[in-house]
Design an enzyme around this catalytic site. Structure first.
Site, mmCIF file in Angstrom:
data_model
loop_
_atom_site.group_PDB
_atom_site.id
_atom_site.type_symbol
_atom_site.label_atom_id
_atom_site.label_comp_id
_atom_site.label_asym_id
_atom_site.label_seq_id
_atom_site.Cartn_x
_atom_site.Cartn_y
_atom_site.Cartn_z
ATOM 1 C CD GLU A 21 -2.718 1.304 2.483
ATOM 2 O OE1 GLU A 21 -3.718 0.558 2.422
ATOM 3 O OE2 GLU A 21 -2.445 2.044 3.464
ATOM 4 C CG PHE A 23 0.674 7.889 2.026
ATOM 5 C CD1 PHE A 23 1.106 9.203 1.904
ATOM 6 C CD2 PHE A 23 1.429 7.011 2.803
ATOM 7 C CE1 PHE A 23 2.264 9.635 2.530
ATOM 8 C CE2 PHE A 23 2.584 7.433 3.435
ATOM 9 C CZ PHE A 23 3.013 8.752 3.295
ATOM 10 C CB THR A 52 -4.461 5.692 0.947
ATOM 11 O OG1 THR A 52 -3.577 6.813 0.836
ATOM 12 C CG2 THR A 52 -3.712 4.485 1.464
#
Length: 607
Positions: A21, A23, A52
């Site tokens: 993940e 961001f 995100t």
């Protein structure tokens, strides 16, 4: 591919998988640095990544841009977060439309955190109130196009029974609305996680659960993250880490072992979980250390399904052939071909659109700032100094040239000494590949494609060279019937010794149950289109020097007078044959330019 299908396939094959993940960063430079990092981290073998959606929805446009770039340019399956925070229905629909256009098939639907500056969450006018509303909307508008994920919270297992059961009821309702898998919030108490998973299964929820794993980077960062998420920390974590709280390296080392042990327990707990989702915090080292500690090595098929990474946008998913010339400039190739209505997926000439986009549509620039370029390449004043820079790049001593924003590839090391010698002789190499005769497809240096296959390459060289040295070279090449070449000058005058108008496949692979795959070719039309870009990069290099300086004059002279040449040796069983004409021509040229004292005459440019 939808993530649920990837998970299903991995389960059938009985293998462990992992994903990352990221961001959206706050600055343009941060974005470029992160995209470079994402590209590097694909070498760690993630099955997919997710991006995100900023708390409060402030970076929604940036999230959409990153999803598009990762799907198209990086070529990795990407999951887009989507929240209800500050998102009226119209804005949600735009985000979903952009995701679909980029080929994204996966969305993590969240209610989201309160907007910045507010303690309580509130819906915007015309927006959604709960995560389940967003799930239902996506299904109503797109049916089954998207895989939809929701968040799961292992910490809820620690709530009072009535509150815990109510949260489980809410989760079950979301799943029943059409959710395909669950990403969990980060956690460090593996027993709490295991108990929660068992409770989820007891509630009748059968979809895949993907545990969210947060590497421990620093002591302060660890405390801040766990505090924000109200995450329970086992006492033995604190006992192990706190004595070294002022030593970031030691905290990372100990934290890696603690989190790796947690991952091992999850994978061995008989929960049917074979995947780990790493919250990278946009950092590379912690995730890499964890994978190494777990001995999780990437499959070649995951990181290199072809010698180059395929774009996953809808109109390019079937593309499986590209010209070799843009091997080190993928973004430029994608931009200059983005308006094609078809992409090569078989014999290159049959499905190719007729024209490459103009350079003006993409623009040519150096990745380095002027200051970075000067530090990297200095201010050469002789041709020998320029040639030395090219040699250093081939030998791994220089991390970039205008034609390659990254250091030389690992396969270049096989021919690095030969390339360095070529440059010293006056052939300025900008692209190459060694001959490969049946390397296994899982070979760490040359491998690509499905397992249990074999891959092959013809030796290939591309370079700038002055006219007199070129004529000496061609005389030698013409004596070898296995060698073909294209020569072009800046004005576009093309010479070749090939008698075929079709492409020459220079890379191919043979795999069980598949036709022969030929993903990389050399052919005339693409070379002519690449020529403008190759010369322009030389001009951009010259322009980092002030007008009238010796360095600028030298660089302009080199790229105004040199020819751009590519050479293929079609006998892939003879790995050294391609270099022989260059060494002979170089020796002849040196002999013709010798001083009376027997040393080679210093020249600014090999004429």
């Amino acid at each position: 591919m939808r993530i649920s299908k990837k998970i299903e396939q991995s389960n059938k094959e009985g293998r462990i998988w992992w994903s990352f993940e990221y961001f959206p960063p706050r600055t343009a430079q941060g974005l470029q640095n992160l995209l470079d990092r994402i590209k590097r981290m694909t070498a760690l073998g993630p099955e997919f990544i997710d991006i995100t959606w900023n708390a409060g929805g402030r970076t929604s446009d940036l999230t959409a841009h990153m999803v598009k770039t990762c799907q198209g340019s990086v070529g990795i399956e990407t999951c887009m977060h989507l929240t209800c925070t500050n998102m009226p229905k119209e804005k949600v629909d735009i985000a979903l439309q952009e995701a679909k256009k980029a080929g994204c098939r996966n969305v993590l639907a969240l209610r989201g955190d309160p907007p910045q500056g507010k303690d309580e969450w509130e819906a915007v006018e015309g927006g959604f109130v709960h995560g389940i509303d967003l799930v239902k909307h996506i299904h109503n508008e797109y049916e089954d196009y998207f895989d939809i994920a929701v968040a799961g919270f292992p910490q809820f297992q620690l709530l009072p029974p009535a509150e815990r059961d109510l949260e489980m009821k809410y989760l079950k309702e979301k799943i029943d609305a059409g959710v395909n898998f669950i990403f969990t919030q980060m956690f460090y108490d593996v027993d709490v996680f295991i108990d929660w998973v068992k409770a989820v299964r007891a509630a009748g929820i059968t979809i895949p659960i993907v545990p969210g794993i947060a590497p421990i980077q620093t002591w302060n960062g660890f405390l801040k993250a766990t505090s924000l998420a109200n995450t329970k920390i086992p006492q033995f974590f604190l006992d192990a880490l706190e004595p070294y709280k002022n030593d970031d390296e030691k905290v990372r080392e100990i934290g890696t072992k603690l989190v790796a042990d947690m991952c091992r327990k999850i994978l061995a707990a008989g929960l049917g979980i074979q995947g780990l989702h790493f919250y990278t915090m946009n950092l590379e080292k912690g995730t890499k250390m964890l994978l190494e500690e777990l001995n999780l090595t990437p499959r070649v098929e995951t990181i290199k399904p072809l010698p180059w990474r395929q774009s996953l946008t809808p109109n390019r998913r079937q593309e499986n052939i590209r010209p070799i010339f843009w091997a080190n400039r993928t973004d430029s190739y994608l931009s200059r071909t983005e308006n094609w209505d078809e992409f090569p997926n078989g014999r290159f000439g049959d499905s190719r659109s007729p024209a490459y986009g103009e350079l003006d549509g993409y623009g040519i620039w150096l990745k380095q700032t002027k200051e970075e370029a000067l530090k990297l390449w200095g201010e050469p004043k002789t041709f020998a100094e320029v040639a030395s820079l090219f040699s250093q790049f081939c030998l791994g001593g220089l991390k970039a040239l205008p034609w390659s924003n990254q250091a030389a590839s690992s396969e270049t090391s096989v021919i690095a000494l030969q390339l360095a010698k070529m440059n010293e002789l006056g052939f300025l190499t900008i692209n190459s590949q060694p001959a490969v005769n049946g390397a296994r497809s899982d070979d760490s240096q040359f491998g690509w494609g499905p397992s249990n296959g074999y891959v092959y390459q013809k030796a290939y060289l591309e370079f700038f060279v002055g006219p007199q040295l070129l004529e000496l070279l061609l005389a030698h090449i013409e004596r070898d019937s296995n060698m073909t070449y294209y020569v072009i000058n800046k004005q576009g005058d093309l010479r070749t010794n090939t008698h075929s108008d079709g492409p020459n496949a220079v890379t191919w692979g043979v795999f069980p149950g598949k036709e022969i795959v030929q993903p990389t070719v050399v052919e005339a039309l693409s070379f002519m289109a690449w020529k403008d870009e190759a010369y322009e990069l030389g001009v951009k290099w010259a322009n980092i020097y002030e007008a009238g300086t010796p360095s600028r004059k030298l660089m302009i002279e080199i790229f105004e007078s040199s020819y751009l040449v590519n050479v293929v040796h079609n006998d892939f069983k003879d790995s050294q044959a391609i270099f022989e004409p260059f060494f002979k021509a170089g020796a002849e040229y040196a002999a013709q330019h010798v001083n009376g004292n027997g040393s080679a005459a210093p020249k600014a440019l090999p004429n």
